[in-house]
Write a protein that holds these residues in place. Sequence first.
Motif, PDB file in Angstrom:
ATOM      1  N   ILE A 251     -38.660  34.068 -59.842  1.00 49.66           N
ATOM      2  CA  ILE A 251     -39.410  32.894 -59.377  1.00 49.66           C
ATOM      3  C   ILE A 251     -39.881  33.094 -57.947  1.00 49.66           C
ATOM      4  N   VAL A 252     -38.975  33.541 -57.081  1.00 51.89           N
ATOM      5  CA  VAL A 252     -39.344  33.768 -55.680  1.00 51.89           C
ATOM      6  C   VAL A 252     -40.416  34.852 -55.581  1.00 51.89           C
ATOM      7  N   ALA A 253     -40.282  35.915 -56.378  1.00 45.05           N
ATOM      8  CA  ALA A 253     -41.276  36.993 -56.358  1.00 45.05           C
ATOM      9  C   ALA A 253     -42.650  36.467 -56.760  1.00 45.05           C
ATOM     10  N   GLU A 254     -42.699  35.611 -57.769  1.00 47.29           N
ATOM     11  CA  GLU A 254     -43.985  35.073 -58.229  1.00 47.29           C
ATOM     12  C   GLU A 254     -44.595  34.129 -57.203  1.00 47.29           C
ATOM     13  N   ILE A 255     -43.767  33.340 -56.527  1.00 47.88           N
ATOM     14  CA  ILE A 255     -44.275  32.466 -55.465  1.00 47.88           C
ATOM     15  C   ILE A 255     -44.882  33.303 -54.346  1.00 47.88           C
ATOM     16  N   ILE A 256     -44.194  34.374 -53.956  1.00 47.53           N
ATOM     17  CA  ILE A 256     -44.708  35.260 -52.901  1.00 47.53           C
ATOM     18  C   ILE A 256     -46.048  35.864 -53.310  1.00 47.53           C
ATOM     19  N   VAL A 257     -46.152  36.295 -54.564  1.00 48.04           N
ATOM     20  CA  VAL A 257     -47.393  36.902 -55.054  1.00 48.04           C
ATOM     21  C   VAL A 257     -48.527  35.885 -55.032  1.00 48.04           C
ATOM     22  N   ALA A 318     -55.520  25.610 -60.135  1.00 51.58           N
ATOM     23  CA  ALA A 318     -54.536  26.157 -61.080  1.00 51.58           C
ATOM     24  C   ALA A 318     -53.464  26.955 -60.346  1.00 51.58           C
ATOM     25  N   ASN A 319     -53.873  27.675 -59.295  1.00 51.76           N
ATOM     26  CA  ASN A 319     -52.896  28.453 -58.519  1.00 51.76           C
ATOM     27  C   ASN A 319     -51.902  27.534 -57.813  1.00 51.76           C
ATOM     28  N   PHE A 320     -52.422  26.477 -57.190  1.00 54.07           N
ATOM     29  CA  PHE A 320     -51.528  25.570 -56.476  1.00 54.07           C
ATOM     30  C   PHE A 320     -50.622  24.812 -57.436  1.00 54.07           C
ATOM     31  N   GLU A 324     -46.527  24.900 -57.401  1.00 54.31           N
ATOM     32  CA  GLU A 324     -45.713  23.679 -57.447  1.00 54.31           C
ATOM     33  C   GLU A 324     -44.706  23.738 -58.593  1.00 54.31           C
ATOM     34  N   LEU A 325     -45.147  24.226 -59.746  1.00 53.55           N
ATOM     35  CA  LEU A 325     -44.242  24.358 -60.889  1.00 53.55           C
ATOM     36  C   LEU A 325     -43.129  25.349 -60.592  1.00 53.55           C
ATOM     37  N   THR A 327     -41.967  26.219 -57.680  1.00 56.43           N
ATOM     38  CA  THR A 327     -41.072  25.663 -56.658  1.00 56.43           C
ATOM     39  C   THR A 327     -40.093  24.679 -57.269  1.00 56.43           C
ATOM     40  N   ASN A 328     -40.573  23.838 -58.173  1.00 57.76           N
ATOM     41  CA  ASN A 328     -39.684  22.878 -58.838  1.00 57.76           C
ATOM     42  C   ASN A 328     -38.635  23.590 -59.681  1.00 57.76           C
ATOM     43  N   GLN A 329     -39.035  24.656 -60.351  1.00 57.82           N
ATOM     44  CA  GLN A 329     -38.072  25.430 -61.130  1.00 57.82           C
ATOM     45  C   GLN A 329     -37.056  26.115 -60.222  1.00 57.82           C
ATOM     46  N   LEU A 330     -37.504  26.545 -59.047  1.00 58.48           N
ATOM     47  CA  LEU A 330     -36.588  27.147 -58.076  1.00 58.48           C
ATOM     48  C   LEU A 330     -35.526  26.133 -57.658  1.00 58.48           C
ATOM     49  N   TYR A 331     -35.945  24.891 -57.395  1.00 61.05           N
ATOM     50  CA  TYR A 331     -34.992  23.850 -57.028  1.00 61.05           C
ATOM     51  C   TYR A 331     -33.952  23.631 -58.129  1.00 61.05           C
TER      52      TYR A 331
END
Length: 474
Positions: A251-257, A318-320, A324-325, A327-331
């Motif tokens: 999840i963190v890797a995908e957010i960074i990308v 769509a990217n934003f 957001e999705l 980040t919510n899954q990370l939480y």
Amino acid sequence: MLTNLSFLERGKAFPPDSEKYRLETYLDHRKLFENNHAEVYKEQFRRIERVIGNFDRVVSYGTVFNYQRLLSVKTADLVFGEPPKVTVADDNKQKVIDKILLDTDLFGCAYISCIDVSRYGDSIMLLSCNDKGLPSIDVVSPAMWFPVVNQDNIRQFQYHVFAWVYLIDTVKKQYGLKVQIHKPDEPEKCEAHNYELNGKPGSFKIGREITQKQELNLETSMNTCPVYHISNLLTSDNIYGHDDYEPIDSIVAEIIVRVSQISKVLDKFASPSMTGPQSALERDEVTGTWRLKVGDYFPCDNDTIKPEYLVWDASMDANFKQIELLTNQLYTISEMGSAVFGDLTNKAGDVPSGSALRRLMMSPLAKARRLANRFDPTLKKIISASAEIMGTEIAPEEITITWHDGLPADPAEDAEIMSLRTGGKATLSQYTAIQRLDDMSAADTDAELAMIRSDDIDSSVGLEEPALEPIEGI
């Protein structure tokens, strides 16, 4: 897992094959904690470079979000940020415990240990007796720990082996292996070995032993095993705890990308171009190039394009939404919720009350309580063993540890609850209130109260009604 000491025999590979994945994972998680995400997420960072082909001249970098480090630190803050209270019924024993906590910095070591539990899944605390005959506590990296368990019961440790590579000769690049073996059934002894290593880093083979006779057996002066193992989430078929990083790595890797790709696209189109009629250009006689005549008037008709900037309309919703999705899954998956990462209400300046904050923090508080339950018996045993080194017998069951949640108190809410429970009666003296609020000494508090009473007397005197004089003839 290891079930005997044969992995230390001459000619065997070090580290053992069964431990390589664990050690590689430790190394990756250490890099993540230290902000070296590019070394761990190599494939993900290549995706950032491939976002648009013609990006060679765009200066842009991957945006790193170190949620892993924040997760470990906040977890340790919730468990040990507000140090627990250690008590015992006997006053003399309590003084011994207070001295142990002060001299060994037990809770400071426990804080470090909690970070290791989060990022590695395991932590090792080592108790020893120093030269002055006093207890000393250290936190050892689990990368140096090679437990040997009973094959019939993997919860039973036969040996705690500590092994680490060191450089014997810097010129010849000759490496050695130092080993310490602790046997839980014989805590007063520690076996020490020193081996040569053959080969290169990553493919070592254990060579001949070079241990000196006087180093072979070490005395620990302990009646209990000095090695204390604290693990994160455990399962029945694994002796190592599960760390907090692996579930959220992808999840963190995908957010960074995603964020980095968006940043690179915005960098690409940060300087918009212009379009307009040919008459808007003039030729520089020196350089021979054409340039825009700014400040002139250009007549436009139906067949002429007026000068204007080319506006790039990027549809990135769509990217934003995906960020957001994610980040919510990370939480959710990290069990830490949005409040721990700083997102309390999504409203700037709107801070929730104490009870509302606790409701937002239910999941991370449950996780902190789970870790506190893992630390509780271990800390009691360490304190008991430390007291024994100091000549005082305190059984672990005599010790009580009161844990705190690490959240800031809400004084207004606490005062309201006290008022309701006492029927509106005072629960704090004026002396104590002044001393706590202004952090005053006893002498300063007495002086402040004296001045307050003096002001009260002056006010009461000024409010007295003047005496009525008798009227003559009445």
